[in-house]
Design an enzyme around this catalytic site. Structure first.
Site, short mmCIF file in Angstrom:
data_model
loop_
_atom_site.label_atom_id
_atom_site.label_comp_id
_atom_site.label_asym_id
_atom_site.label_seq_id
_atom_site.Cartn_x
_atom_site.Cartn_y
_atom_site.Cartn_z
N CYS A 178 33.05 44.33 37.71
CA CYS A 178 32.83 44.38 39.16
C CYS A 178 33.45 45.65 39.74
O CYS A 178 34.66 45.86 39.63
CB CYS A 178 33.44 43.15 39.82
SG CYS A 178 33.36 43.23 41.63
N VAL B 115 35.18 38.54 44.15
CA VAL B 115 36.34 39.26 43.66
C VAL B 115 36.26 40.69 44.19
O VAL B 115 35.16 41.16 44.49
CB VAL B 115 36.39 39.25 42.10
CG1 VAL B 115 36.60 37.85 41.59
CG2 VAL B 115 35.15 39.88 41.49
N LYS C 238 31.40 29.93 39.31
CA LYS C 238 32.75 30.12 39.84
C LYS C 238 33.57 28.83 39.80
O LYS C 238 33.07 27.77 40.19
CB LYS C 238 32.66 30.64 41.27
CG LYS C 238 31.96 31.99 41.36
CD LYS C 238 31.54 32.34 42.77
CE LYS C 238 30.67 33.59 42.77
NZ LYS C 238 30.09 33.88 44.09
N GLU D 269 38.93 40.85 49.73
CA GLU D 269 38.20 42.01 50.24
C GLU D 269 38.87 43.29 49.74
O GLU D 269 40.04 43.57 50.04
CB GLU D 269 38.07 42.03 51.76
CG GLU D 269 37.17 40.94 52.32
CD GLU D 269 35.73 41.04 51.80
OE1 GLU D 269 35.21 42.16 51.68
OE2 GLU D 269 35.13 39.99 51.54
N SER D 270 38.12 44.09 49.00
CA SER D 270 38.70 45.18 48.22
C SER D 270 39.45 46.23 49.06
O SER D 270 40.56 46.63 48.69
CB SER D 270 37.62 45.85 47.37
OG SER D 270 36.61 46.45 48.18
#
Length: 241
Positions: A32, A72, A59, A85-86
């Site tokens: 990802c 993710v 999941k 949230e990246s």
């Protein structure tokens, strides 16, 4: 150091593993790009953490309780509620864990400028990236990269002469371009002849051992794309690549 995000992959019906009770746990998925953003930042800062990989096609219930969006990356720290949230995580982790270097600028204007640049580059590249990835639509991706090459990479790195926040947050998509090119049967060219600045930038990033260690090979990415296509799970899980 979590390099490059290896761990058992947990699915629906699995039992919640024992989480790190003394430090940081990162919920990730090996391929990802959004999760890679967080692992990259932690690795270049030399912040220790443990990885729990999530099967995005199936999941675990306990993961959905932690992150109702089911995406993710997410993180969990002892005594705190999970966060996700990246880009939110990148900024939080840079402040919370000083590590060996600061990644996000402290100056308010420079921080805002780099966050805008991340969003512009993400919009320019990720949409045509997934068009090429999912539908073999390479022309739009090539045109977007032409624009990035000419307009946005005026220095050695995106925000100046030193590797920084912008580079780490957009790298996961550029990292995958050689694999995409290798599968395009000549329809997409990501070479120094076509993109001299972007290829030089890529090589400069890969000269950093922490980034290099977080990066999968072109061959492994290509193999993963083929598996997704063969198993017909690509349409609903584009963000896992």
């Amino acid at each position: 150091m979590g390099v490059p995000g290896e761990s058992k992959q947990f699915k629906a019906g699995s039992t919640l593993p024992k989480l790190n009770d003394k430090g940081l746990t990162v919920f990730s998925m090996r391929f990802c790009p959004y999760a890679e953003r967080v692992r990259l930042l932690l690795n270049v800062k030399h912040v220790p953490y443990e990885v729990v990989n999530i099967d995005l096609k199936s999941k675990p219930e306990w993961f959905l309780e932690r992150n109702p969006l089911g995406k993710v990356p997410a993180i969990e720290e002892p005594g705190k509620k999970p966060l996700f949230e990246s880009l939110v995580l990148a900024e939080y982790l840079d402040e919370q864990y000083p590590g060996s270097r600061q990644v996000v600028p402290k100056d308010a204007y420079e921080k805002a400028r780099q966050k805008v640049l991340i969003e512009v580059l993400a919009q320019k590249v990720t949409v045509p990236f997934y068009g090429a990835f999912l539908r073999n639509e390479y022309d739009a991706l090539s045109a977007a990269l032409d624009d990035v090459e000419k307009q946005f990479l005026g220095s050695k790195f995106f925000a100046g002469d030193n590797q920084g926040y912008v580079d780490l947050m957009v790298w996961p998509w550029f990292e995958r371009l050689p694999a995409l090119a290798s599968l395009s049967e000549g329809a997409f060219d990501f070479s120094s002849a076509r993109y001299p600045k972007l290829v030089a930038w890529s090589e400069a990033l890969l000269s950093d051992p922490d980034i290099k260690a977080t990066t999968y090979s072109k061959e492994l990415f290509a193999q993963f794309i083929k598996v997704l296509i063969v198993t017909n799970v690509i349409a609903g899980n584009a963000d896992c690549f």
